[in-house]
Design a protein around this motif. Structure first.
Motif, PDB file in Angstrom:
ATOM      1  N   GLU A   1     -11.547 -13.033   1.589  1.00 40.24           N
ATOM      2  CA  GLU A   1     -11.740 -11.747   0.932  1.00 40.24           C
ATOM      3  C   GLU A   1     -11.620 -10.599   1.929  1.00 40.24           C
ATOM      4  O   GLU A   1     -11.153  -9.511   1.591  1.00 40.24           O
ATOM      5  CB  GLU A   1     -13.079 -11.695   0.202  1.00 40.24           C
ATOM      6  N   ARG A   2     -12.008 -10.832   3.192  1.00 38.21           N
ATOM      7  CA  ARG A   2     -11.842  -9.795   4.212  1.00 38.21           C
ATOM      8  C   ARG A   2     -10.365  -9.514   4.457  1.00 38.21           C
ATOM      9  O   ARG A   2      -9.940  -8.358   4.575  1.00 38.21           O
ATOM     10  CB  ARG A   2     -12.530 -10.206   5.523  1.00 38.21           C
ATOM     11  N   GLN A   3      -9.556 -10.561   4.551  1.00 35.02           N
ATOM     12  CA  GLN A   3      -8.132 -10.370   4.769  1.00 35.02           C
ATOM     13  C   GLN A   3      -7.477  -9.663   3.591  1.00 35.02           C
ATOM     14  O   GLN A   3      -6.587  -8.824   3.779  1.00 35.02           O
ATOM     15  CB  GLN A   3      -7.468 -11.725   5.029  1.00 35.02           C
ATOM     16  N   GLU A   4      -7.912  -9.978   2.375  1.00 36.79           N
ATOM     17  CA  GLU A   4      -7.364  -9.309   1.202  1.00 36.79           C
ATOM     18  C   GLU A   4      -7.736  -7.833   1.204  1.00 36.79           C
ATOM     19  O   GLU A   4      -6.918  -6.970   0.868  1.00 36.79           O
ATOM     20  CB  GLU A   4      -7.889  -9.983  -0.071  1.00 36.79           C
ATOM     21  N   MET A   5      -8.974  -7.515   1.598  1.00 30.35           N
ATOM     22  CA  MET A   5      -9.389  -6.122   1.676  1.00 30.35           C
ATOM     23  C   MET A   5      -8.571  -5.375   2.728  1.00 30.35           C
ATOM     24  O   MET A   5      -8.153  -4.233   2.514  1.00 30.35           O
ATOM     25  CB  MET A   5     -10.870  -6.028   2.023  1.00 30.35           C
ATOM     26  N   GLU A   6      -8.328  -6.022   3.870  1.00 28.74           N
ATOM     27  CA  GLU A   6      -7.531  -5.387   4.919  1.00 28.74           C
ATOM     28  C   GLU A   6      -6.098  -5.151   4.453  1.00 28.74           C
ATOM     29  O   GLU A   6      -5.498  -4.115   4.764  1.00 28.74           O
ATOM     30  CB  GLU A   6      -7.561  -6.257   6.179  1.00 28.74           C
ATOM     31  N   ARG A   7      -5.558  -6.096   3.690  1.00 24.60           N
ATOM     32  CA  ARG A   7      -4.198  -5.922   3.179  1.00 24.60           C
ATOM     33  C   ARG A   7      -4.129  -4.709   2.251  1.00 24.60           C
ATOM     34  O   ARG A   7      -3.183  -3.917   2.312  1.00 24.60           O
ATOM     35  CB  ARG A   7      -3.749  -7.180   2.428  1.00 24.60           C
ATOM     36  N   ARG A   8      -5.145  -4.536   1.419  1.00 22.46           N
ATOM     37  CA  ARG A   8      -5.162  -3.401   0.504  1.00 22.46           C
ATOM     38  C   ARG A   8      -5.358  -2.085   1.261  1.00 22.46           C
ATOM     39  O   ARG A   8      -4.792  -1.054   0.885  1.00 22.46           O
ATOM     40  CB  ARG A   8      -6.263  -3.584  -0.549  1.00 22.46           C
ATOM     41  N   LEU A   9      -6.149  -2.120   2.330  1.00 18.92           N
ATOM     42  CA  LEU A   9      -6.326  -0.933   3.152  1.00 18.92           C
ATOM     43  C   LEU A   9      -5.003  -0.518   3.791  1.00 18.92           C
ATOM     44  O   LEU A   9      -4.641   0.661   3.797  1.00 18.92           O
ATOM     45  CB  LEU A   9      -7.383  -1.210   4.233  1.00 18.92           C
ATOM     46  N   VAL A  10      -4.265  -1.491   4.312  1.00 21.10           N
ATOM     47  CA  VAL A  10      -2.957  -1.216   4.902  1.00 21.10           C
ATOM     48  C   VAL A  10      -2.009  -0.642   3.853  1.00 21.10           C
ATOM     49  O   VAL A  10      -1.253   0.308   4.130  1.00 21.10           O
ATOM     50  CB  VAL A  10      -2.374  -2.510   5.531  1.00 21.10           C
ATOM     51  N   ASP A  11      -2.047  -1.188   2.653  1.00 21.11           N
ATOM     52  CA  ASP A  11      -1.194  -0.667   1.573  1.00 21.11           C
ATOM     53  C   ASP A  11      -1.519   0.791   1.265  1.00 21.11           C
ATOM     54  O   ASP A  11      -0.625   1.608   1.021  1.00 21.11           O
ATOM     55  CB  ASP A  11      -1.366  -1.511   0.304  1.00 21.11           C
ATOM     56  N   LYS A  12      -2.820   1.132   1.253  1.00 19.10           N
ATOM     57  CA  LYS A  12      -3.225   2.508   0.977  1.00 19.10           C
ATOM     58  C   LYS A  12      -2.715   3.448   2.062  1.00 19.10           C
ATOM     59  O   LYS A  12      -2.220   4.547   1.774  1.00 19.10           O
ATOM     60  CB  LYS A  12      -4.752   2.611   0.873  1.00 19.10           C
ATOM     61  N   LEU A  13      -2.835   3.033   3.318  1.00 20.32           N
ATOM     62  CA  LEU A  13      -2.365   3.870   4.421  1.00 20.32           C
ATOM     63  C   LEU A  13      -0.853   4.022   4.386  1.00 20.32           C
ATOM     64  O   LEU A  13      -0.319   5.111   4.641  1.00 20.32           O
ATOM     65  CB  LEU A  13      -2.809   3.267   5.764  1.00 20.32           C
ATOM     66  N   LEU A  14      -0.155   2.948   4.076  1.00 20.78           N
ATOM     67  CA  LEU A  14       1.304   3.014   3.986  1.00 20.78           C
ATOM     68  C   LEU A  14       1.721   3.938   2.845  1.00 20.78           C
ATOM     69  O   LEU A  14       2.628   4.766   3.005  1.00 20.78           O
ATOM     70  CB  LEU A  14       1.888   1.616   3.768  1.00 20.78           C
ATOM     71  N   GLY A  15       1.043   3.823   1.716  1.00 21.22           N
ATOM     72  CA  GLY A  15       1.360   4.668   0.572  1.00 21.22           C
ATOM     73  C   GLY A  15       1.123   6.139   0.855  1.00 21.22           C
ATOM     74  O   GLY A  15       1.803   7.006   0.302  1.00 21.22           O
ATOM     75  N   ALA A  16       0.155   6.428   1.740  1.00 18.37           N
ATOM     76  CA  ALA A  16      -0.139   7.814   2.110  1.00 18.37           C
ATOM     77  C   ALA A  16       0.724   8.292   3.272  1.00 18.37           C
ATOM     78  O   ALA A  16       0.576   9.426   3.725  1.00 18.37           O
ATOM     79  CB  ALA A  16      -1.619   7.961   2.469  1.00 18.37           C
ATOM     80  N   GLY A  17       1.619   7.404   3.769  1.00 19.69           N
ATOM     81  CA  GLY A  17       2.475   7.776   4.896  1.00 19.69           C
ATOM     82  C   GLY A  17       1.743   7.868   6.212  1.00 19.69           C
ATOM     83  O   GLY A  17       2.188   8.557   7.139  1.00 19.69           O
ATOM     84  N   GLN A  18       0.602   7.162   6.348  1.00 24.75           N
ATOM     85  CA  GLN A  18      -0.230   7.287   7.541  1.00 24.75           C
ATOM     86  C   GLN A  18      -0.364   5.979   8.323  1.00 24.75           C
ATOM     87  O   GLN A  18      -1.202   5.886   9.211  1.00 24.75           O
ATOM     88  CB  GLN A  18      -1.634   7.780   7.148  1.00 24.75           C
ATOM     89  N   LEU A  19       0.441   4.980   7.999  1.00 23.19           N
ATOM     90  CA  LEU A  19       0.384   3.720   8.741  1.00 23.19           C
ATOM     91  C   LEU A  19       1.346   3.806   9.915  1.00 23.19           C
ATOM     92  O   LEU A  19       2.566   3.815   9.731  1.00 23.19           O
ATOM     93  CB  LEU A  19       0.745   2.537   7.836  1.00 23.19           C
ATOM     94  N   ARG A  20       0.801   3.886  11.114  1.00 23.29           N
ATOM     95  CA  ARG A  20       1.612   4.063  12.318  1.00 23.29           C
ATOM     96  C   ARG A  20       1.265   3.011  13.358  1.00 23.29           C
ATOM     97  O   ARG A  20       0.275   2.288  13.247  1.00 23.29           O
ATOM     98  CB  ARG A  20       1.390   5.464  12.903  1.00 23.29           C
ATOM     99  N   ALA A  21       2.088   2.958  14.399  1.00 23.04           N
ATOM    100  CA  ALA A  21       1.898   1.942  15.439  1.00 23.04           C
ATOM    101  C   ALA A  21       0.536   2.065  16.102  1.00 23.04           C
ATOM    102  O   ALA A  21      -0.080   1.063  16.481  1.00 23.04           O
ATOM    103  CB  ALA A  21       3.015   2.059  16.474  1.00 23.04           C
ATOM    104  N   GLY A  22       0.037   3.296  16.260  1.00 19.62           N
ATOM    105  CA  GLY A  22      -1.263   3.482  16.900  1.00 19.62           C
ATOM    106  C   GLY A  22      -2.392   2.798  16.161  1.00 19.62           C
ATOM    107  O   GLY A  22      -3.415   2.442  16.758  1.00 19.62           O
ATOM    108  N   TYR A  23      -2.217   2.605  14.854  1.00 16.34           N
ATOM    109  CA  TYR A  23      -3.246   1.947  14.059  1.00 16.34           C
ATOM    110  C   TYR A  23      -3.418   0.492  14.493  1.00 16.34           C
ATOM    111  O   TYR A  23      -4.530  -0.043  14.477  1.00 16.34           O
ATOM    112  CB  TYR A  23      -2.861   2.029  12.580  1.00 16.34           C
ATOM    113  N   LEU A  24      -2.330  -0.154  14.891  1.00 16.88           N
ATOM    114  CA  LEU A  24      -2.390  -1.545  15.334  1.00 16.88           C
ATOM    115  C   LEU A  24      -3.202  -1.666  16.615  1.00 16.88           C
ATOM    116  O   LEU A  24      -3.995  -2.601  16.777  1.00 16.88           O
ATOM    117  CB  LEU A  24      -0.987  -2.107  15.558  1.00 16.88           C
ATOM    118  N   VAL A  25      -3.008  -0.708  17.518  1.00 17.92           N
ATOM    119  CA  VAL A  25      -3.755  -0.726  18.777  1.00 17.92           C
ATOM    120  C   VAL A  25      -5.238  -0.540  18.502  1.00 17.92           C
ATOM    121  O   VAL A  25      -6.085  -1.219  19.088  1.00 17.92           O
ATOM    122  CB  VAL A  25      -3.223   0.376  19.725  1.00 17.92           C
ATOM    123  N   ARG A  26      -5.564   0.365  17.599  1.00 14.30           N
ATOM    124  CA  ARG A  26      -6.961   0.585  17.260  1.00 14.30           C
ATOM    125  C   ARG A  26      -7.584  -0.670  16.666  1.00 14.30           C
ATOM    126  O   ARG A  26      -8.726  -1.031  16.982  1.00 14.30           O
ATOM    127  CB  ARG A  26      -7.070   1.728  16.246  1.00 14.30           C
TER     128      ARG A  26
END
Length: 363
Positions: free
Chosen positions: A247-272
């Protein structure tokens, strides 16, 4: 003069690329919007605020996100997209948002019950003045730890039918019994049902509160003994409240989808994500940004050499000079994998292609 100096300071922070300055800018903007009041709630302003805040939040450290969440927890002007992203963050960040944000509507809370971890679901059940639709969703899921949190929420909108459902669940979920026994909406009829599952101290409390009929209690207890001999038993008192990995991985996947949809998923997010020890979040973001399947990312993380991971990182814009620190963090979180040394003699252009071939071959 003070206002001019404040504006100049904000401009300086906006021009800076230093993480500390970006975080100071984030809090300064939140304070500015708070002062702005109703103006910050205008649709045109909301769109701009959402874009600015999300672009800053995705690279902010955990402590800064937590402080921002606390500041925004009661803000009516806060952009909905930002609040929903924070509500899906780690529980330390999400808790004040779930507990108090007026921006979260019933449909947002129900979505958290379906998409987020058990920890987030418990916070939803504890939210003051919880609405009937959310209560119904909690009862449908019947998750013991979440039901227990709901039973302890005296301000939740519980109907008589909801209380009956909770008391019925108390037969199998022992942790429900104490909060239900103290609940202000408990009736004498339900107290009679609950009595037979309580310890002596709580029984005495119910008897005094409702002036229960001793003969009726004796009959109920006798019936309970017969059921116990028939093999009916309750769950253990202890409720282990730990987010399940799936369920944690599913929540993280949905969080990534939200950031991508908002145009805010960037490489720096992976480092964080790696700095916070969240390898599965790193993998989900790399998969989405790089156009790779989760299995392909897993192959890169577990490969014999770092080359597939390095090429995947390069493909999403991570500089080659930053890869050694990324590799070090990945290995620290992934049992020393990927192995080997970077820069093998194989052609770099063929590494990901070979990895994809392996994925197809193993499907």
């Amino acid at each position: 003069m003070a206002a001019i100096e404040s504006q100049e300071r904000l401009l300086q922070l906006a021009r800076s690329r230093e993480p500390a300055d970006r975080e100071r800018l984030l809090l300064a903007l939140a304070e500015l919007c708070q002062i702005g009041g109703e103006a910050a709630g205008q649709p045109s302003v909301q769109a701009l605020l959402s874009s600015i805040f999300l672009s800053l939040v995705v690279e902010a450290e955990r402590d800064m996100r937590r402080r921002l969440a606390e500041k925004l927890s009661k803000a009516e002007w806060a952009p909905s997209a930002l609040i929903n992203v924070l509500a899906l963050d780690e529980i330390e960040v999400a808790r004040p948002i779930i507990a108090a944000s007026p921006v979260l509507k019933d449909e947002d809370l129900i979505r958290l019950l379906l998409e987020a971890t058990i920890e987030h679901q418990i916070e939803v059940a504890r939210r003051p003045k919880l609405g009937a639709q959310v209560v119904a969703a909690i009862l449908r899921q019947a998750e013991p730890a979440v039901l227990t949190a709901l039973a302890g929420n005296a301000t939740a909108e519980l109907s008589d039918a909801d209380m009956r459902a909770l008391v019925a669940e108390a037969r199998r979920v022992a942790a429900l019994r104490a909060p239900l026994a103290q609940h202000p909406r408990l009736t004498s009829e339900l107290a009679l049902q609950l009595y037979v599952w309580l310890g002596q101290a709580m029984r005495q409390s119910l008897t005094e509160r409702f002036r229960l009929d001793t003969e009726a209690l004796d009959r109920a207890l006798a019936e309970t003994v017969r059921e116990a001999h028939g093999g009916v038993r309750a769950q253990d008192d202890g409720l282990v409240v730990v987010a399940r990995e799936g369920e944690r991985q599913e929540m993280e996947r949905r969080l990534v989808d939200k950031l991508l949809g908002a145009g805010q998923l960037r490489a720096g997010y992976l480092v964080r994500a790696l700095r916070e020890g969240r390898l599965s979040l790193f993998a989900a973001a790399l998969s989405k940004l790089g156009g790779l399947s989760p299995e392909q990312v897993r192959l890169a993380l577990d490969a014999a050499t770092p080359d597939p991971l390095q090429q995947a990182c390069a493909a999403i814009g991570i500089d080659r000079s930053a890869f050694p620190s990324i590799l070090l963090m990945v290995r620290g979180l992934n049992g020393g994998r990927p192995g080997g040394d970077a820069g093998s003699n194989r052609p770099r252009s063929g590494i990901l292609a070979q990895m994809k071939d392996v994925t197809v071959g193993g499907a």
